[in-house]
Design a protein around this motif. Structure first.
Motif, PDB file in Angstrom:
ATOM      1  N   SER A   6      41.111  30.922  47.093  1.00  0.00           N
ATOM      2  CA  SER A   6      42.103  30.988  48.162  1.00  0.00           C
ATOM      3  C   SER A   6      41.461  31.713  49.331  1.00  0.00           C
ATOM      4  N   ARG A   8      41.948  33.551  53.151  1.00  0.00           N
ATOM      5  CA  ARG A   8      42.888  34.200  54.064  1.00  0.00           C
ATOM      6  C   ARG A   8      42.106  34.915  55.154  1.00  0.00           C
ATOM      7  N   VAL A  15      38.372  36.149  54.176  1.00  0.00           N
ATOM      8  CA  VAL A  15      38.290  36.620  52.789  1.00  0.00           C
ATOM      9  C   VAL A  15      38.521  35.429  51.861  1.00  0.00           C
ATOM     10  N   GLU A  17      39.202  34.673  48.060  1.00  0.00           N
ATOM     11  CA  GLU A  17      39.557  35.242  46.761  1.00  0.00           C
ATOM     12  C   GLU A  17      39.194  34.239  45.682  1.00  0.00           C
ATOM     13  N   HIS A  19      39.088  33.322  41.570  1.00  0.00           N
ATOM     14  CA  HIS A  19      39.688  33.618  40.262  1.00  0.00           C
ATOM     15  C   HIS A  19      39.172  32.619  39.248  1.00  0.00           C
ATOM     16  N   ASP A  48      35.869  37.967  47.532  1.00  0.00           N
ATOM     17  CA  ASP A  48      36.603  38.887  46.659  1.00  0.00           C
ATOM     18  C   ASP A  48      36.467  38.391  45.218  1.00  0.00           C
ATOM     19  N   GLY A  51      38.914  38.686  40.603  1.00  0.00           N
ATOM     20  CA  GLY A  51      39.427  37.795  39.565  1.00  0.00           C
ATOM     21  C   GLY A  51      38.358  37.082  38.762  1.00  0.00           C
ATOM     22  N   THR A 104      35.974  47.590  47.229  1.00  0.00           N
ATOM     23  CA  THR A 104      37.252  46.967  47.579  1.00  0.00           C
ATOM     24  C   THR A 104      37.064  46.004  48.751  1.00  0.00           C
ATOM     25  N   VAL A 105      38.011  45.102  48.901  1.00  0.00           N
ATOM     26  CA  VAL A 105      37.995  44.193  50.048  1.00  0.00           C
ATOM     27  C   VAL A 105      38.157  44.996  51.330  1.00  0.00           C
TER      28      VAL A 105
END
Length: 121
Positions: A6, A8, A15, A17, A19, A48, A51, A104-105
């Motif tokens: 995903s 964003r 970013v 993400e 998973h 990121d 996940g 961390t992001v």
């Protein structure tokens, strides 16, 4: 296991993400997703990995290839929220010395260089 991506907007970056597991079956999906961002004009990308609990050499290769692709066009890719098993792969291969990793992001976003509004989409 399927890979879920995903995208964003972040602070001065995009970013992604991720998973699932990054392996031979799913790494092309990551590469294609990151290539679409590059083709769309993104130059500052935070991946990121919160996940992602497993990554093999195929996943590692996909990250390195896309890191180089962004670097070659004066872009930047970094990794955030790397889980212990994935961090181990990055450390053993010394890739963590080339691709910046952040806990961390938010930390990764805070370190995105200013590009006078040219970052992101």
């Amino acid at each position: 296991m399927d890979l879920q991506l995903s995208v964003r907007p972040g602070r001065g970056c995009t970013v992604v993400e991720v998973h699932g597991e990054l392996d031979m079956a799913t790494s092309p999906q990551l590469r294609e997703g990151l290539q679409r961002l590059i083709d769309a004009g993104d130059r500052q990308v935070v991946v990121d990995l919160a996940g992602v609990g497993f990554m093999d050499s195929s996943g590692l290769g996909a990250l390195v290839v896309m890191f180089k692709a962004l670097r070659d066009i004066d872009g930047r890719m970094c990794l955030a929220a790397v889980q212990p098993a994935v961090r181990n792969v990055l450390t053993v291969t010394s890739v963590d010395r080339v691709i910046h990793t952040y806990d961390t992001v938010g930390a990764a976003e805070a370190d995105v260089p200013s590009t006078d509004g040219a970052a992101g989409r």
